[in-house]
Design a protein around this motif. Structure first.
Motif, short mmCIF file in Angstrom:
data_model
loop_
_atom_site.label_atom_id
_atom_site.label_comp_id
_atom_site.label_asym_id
_atom_site.label_seq_id
_atom_site.Cartn_x
_atom_site.Cartn_y
_atom_site.Cartn_z
N GLN A 1 0.83 -1.22 0.00
CA GLN A 1 0.00 0.00 0.00
C GLN A 1 0.85 1.26 0.00
O GLN A 1 0.54 2.23 -0.68
CB GLN A 1 -0.92 0.00 1.23
N GLU A 2 1.94 1.24 0.76
CA GLU A 2 2.75 2.44 0.92
C GLU A 2 3.73 2.64 -0.23
O GLU A 2 3.98 3.77 -0.67
CB GLU A 2 3.52 2.38 2.24
N PHE A 3 4.30 1.54 -0.74
CA PHE A 3 5.40 1.65 -1.71
C PHE A 3 5.12 1.00 -3.06
O PHE A 3 5.89 1.17 -4.00
CB PHE A 3 6.68 1.03 -1.14
N GLY A 4 4.05 0.22 -3.17
CA GLY A 4 3.74 -0.45 -4.42
C GLY A 4 4.18 -1.90 -4.46
O GLY A 4 3.60 -2.70 -5.17
N SER A 5 5.22 -2.24 -3.71
CA SER A 5 5.69 -3.62 -3.62
C SER A 5 6.54 -3.77 -2.37
O SER A 5 7.03 -2.77 -1.80
CB SER A 5 6.51 -4.01 -4.85
N VAL A 6 6.74 -5.02 -1.95
CA VAL A 6 7.59 -5.28 -0.79
C VAL A 6 9.02 -4.88 -1.08
O VAL A 6 9.71 -4.28 -0.24
CB VAL A 6 7.51 -6.78 -0.40
N ARG A 7 9.49 -5.17 -2.29
CA ARG A 7 10.86 -4.82 -2.66
C ARG A 7 11.06 -3.30 -2.62
O ARG A 7 12.09 -2.81 -2.11
CB ARG A 7 11.20 -5.35 -4.05
N ALA A 8 10.08 -2.56 -3.12
CA ALA A 8 10.20 -1.10 -3.10
C ALA A 8 10.21 -0.57 -1.67
O ALA A 8 10.92 0.40 -1.36
CB ALA A 8 9.04 -0.48 -3.88
N ALA A 9 9.44 -1.21 -0.78
CA ALA A 9 9.45 -0.81 0.63
C ALA A 9 10.83 -1.04 1.23
O ALA A 9 11.35 -0.18 1.96
CB ALA A 9 8.39 -1.61 1.40
N ALA A 10 11.44 -2.18 0.93
CA ALA A 10 12.78 -2.48 1.44
C ALA A 10 13.80 -1.49 0.89
O ALA A 10 14.67 -1.00 1.62
CB ALA A 10 13.17 -3.90 1.07
N LEU A 11 13.69 -1.17 -0.40
CA LEU A 11 14.61 -0.20 -1.02
C LEU A 11 14.47 1.17 -0.37
O LEU A 11 15.47 1.87 -0.14
CB LEU A 11 14.34 -0.11 -2.52
N GLY A 12 13.23 1.57 -0.06
CA GLY A 12 13.02 2.87 0.57
C GLY A 12 13.65 2.95 1.95
O GLY A 12 14.32 3.93 2.29
N LEU A 13 13.46 1.89 2.75
CA LEU A 13 14.04 1.86 4.08
C LEU A 13 15.56 1.84 4.03
O LEU A 13 16.25 2.58 4.75
CB LEU A 13 13.53 0.64 4.85
N LEU A 14 16.11 0.98 3.18
CA LEU A 14 17.56 0.88 3.08
C LEU A 14 18.17 2.17 2.54
O LEU A 14 19.26 2.57 2.95
CB LEU A 14 17.94 -0.31 2.19
N GLY A 15 17.45 2.84 1.65
CA GLY A 15 17.93 4.13 1.16
C GLY A 15 17.97 5.17 2.26
O GLY A 15 18.94 5.92 2.40
N ASP A 16 16.91 5.22 3.08
CA ASP A 16 16.87 6.15 4.21
C ASP A 16 18.02 5.91 5.19
O ASP A 16 18.52 6.84 5.82
CB ASP A 16 15.56 6.01 4.98
N LEU A 17 18.43 4.65 5.29
CA LEU A 17 19.46 4.26 6.25
C LEU A 17 20.86 4.21 5.63
O LEU A 17 21.81 3.76 6.27
CB LEU A 17 19.12 2.89 6.85
#
Length: 229
Positions: free
Chosen positions: A121-137
């Motif tokens: 819901q937030e990112f479009g896919s689980v992979r995109a959610a992981a990429l967003g978090l890892l990018g922030d970190l």
């Protein structure tokens, strides 16, 4: 009125044969709230975290996670509730060495439909959610590395991304900064709280470093309770 993520009332716990245990008269945790738990070694800090997550059962009293009473639930139902609503950052991180960075981060979404749906819901896919978090970190260039090749600080960030993916309601962190120097401890806690508050995740963190306490909304001292004979 906002529903508490966690509510504890008159909770008593003691291991068999022990003279001291844990007594929590009243405690409430709200969404996005940060709680700093501190106390002497052996005072029951890790025991408190395990009670909050439903890993341990209280001797008496009530513990509600997301409005559900843990003491009345089966172990299977408790496990399912924990998988859907609780993220963990352990002292030793507990990353899987045979998986890459991104595969470690997406792992909770393989076990929880709720967290998978939140990520999509937030990112479009689980992979995109992981990429967003890892990018922030700051871990976007390490996606396909084995976690064995990472520094302690990098492994810690992977563990944080894994704990936060899919917007869990509660993040439990048990001494997650113990392997870092003071400067990096502060930076890590700032990252943790900033991201958790952004997505509405409540945080309960145990630490022996009192200098970190000011970053949290609530400080929660733990003292052992003497068990009645």
């Amino acid at each position: 009125m906002t529903q508490p993520v966690l509510r504890m009332r008159q909770v008593l716990f003691a291991y068999p044969g022990q003279r001291f245990g844990l007594h929590i008269p009243a405690f409430e945790l709200l969404p996005a709230q940060g709680v700093f738990v501190h106390g002497e070694s052996g005072s029951g800090k890790s025991t408190l975290l395990n009670l909050m997550a439903g890993v341990l059962r209280a001797r008496s009293g009530t513990i509600e996670l997301m409005g559900q009473a843990l003491d009345t639930m089966s172990e299977r139902a408790c496990d399912a509730l924990r998988v859907d609503h609780v993220g963990f950052v352990f002292q030793q991180f507990n990353l899987l060495n045979y998986l890459s960075v991104i595969d470690n981060v997406t792992l909770p979404c393989q076990f929880s439909t709720v967290r998978r749906e939140h990520a999509v819901q937030e990112f479009g896919s689980v992979r995109a959610a992981a990429l967003g978090l890892l990018g922030d970190l700051g871990m976007q260039t390490h996606l396909h590395q084995s976690v064995q090749t990472l520094s302690v600080g990098q492994q810690q960030r992977v563990a944080l991304a894994r704990a936060l993916i899919g917007r869990p309601n509660l993040l439990i962190a048990d001494e997650p900064t113990s392997a870092l120097d003071a400067t990096h401890q502060g930076r890590f806690v700032d990252l943790l709280l900033t991201r958790a508050q952004r997505q509405g995740t409540a945080v309960v963190m145990v630490s022996h470093n009192p200098e970190l306490a000011a970053r949290f909304d609530v400080q929660c001292p733990i003292e052992p309770w003497q068990v009645a004979p």
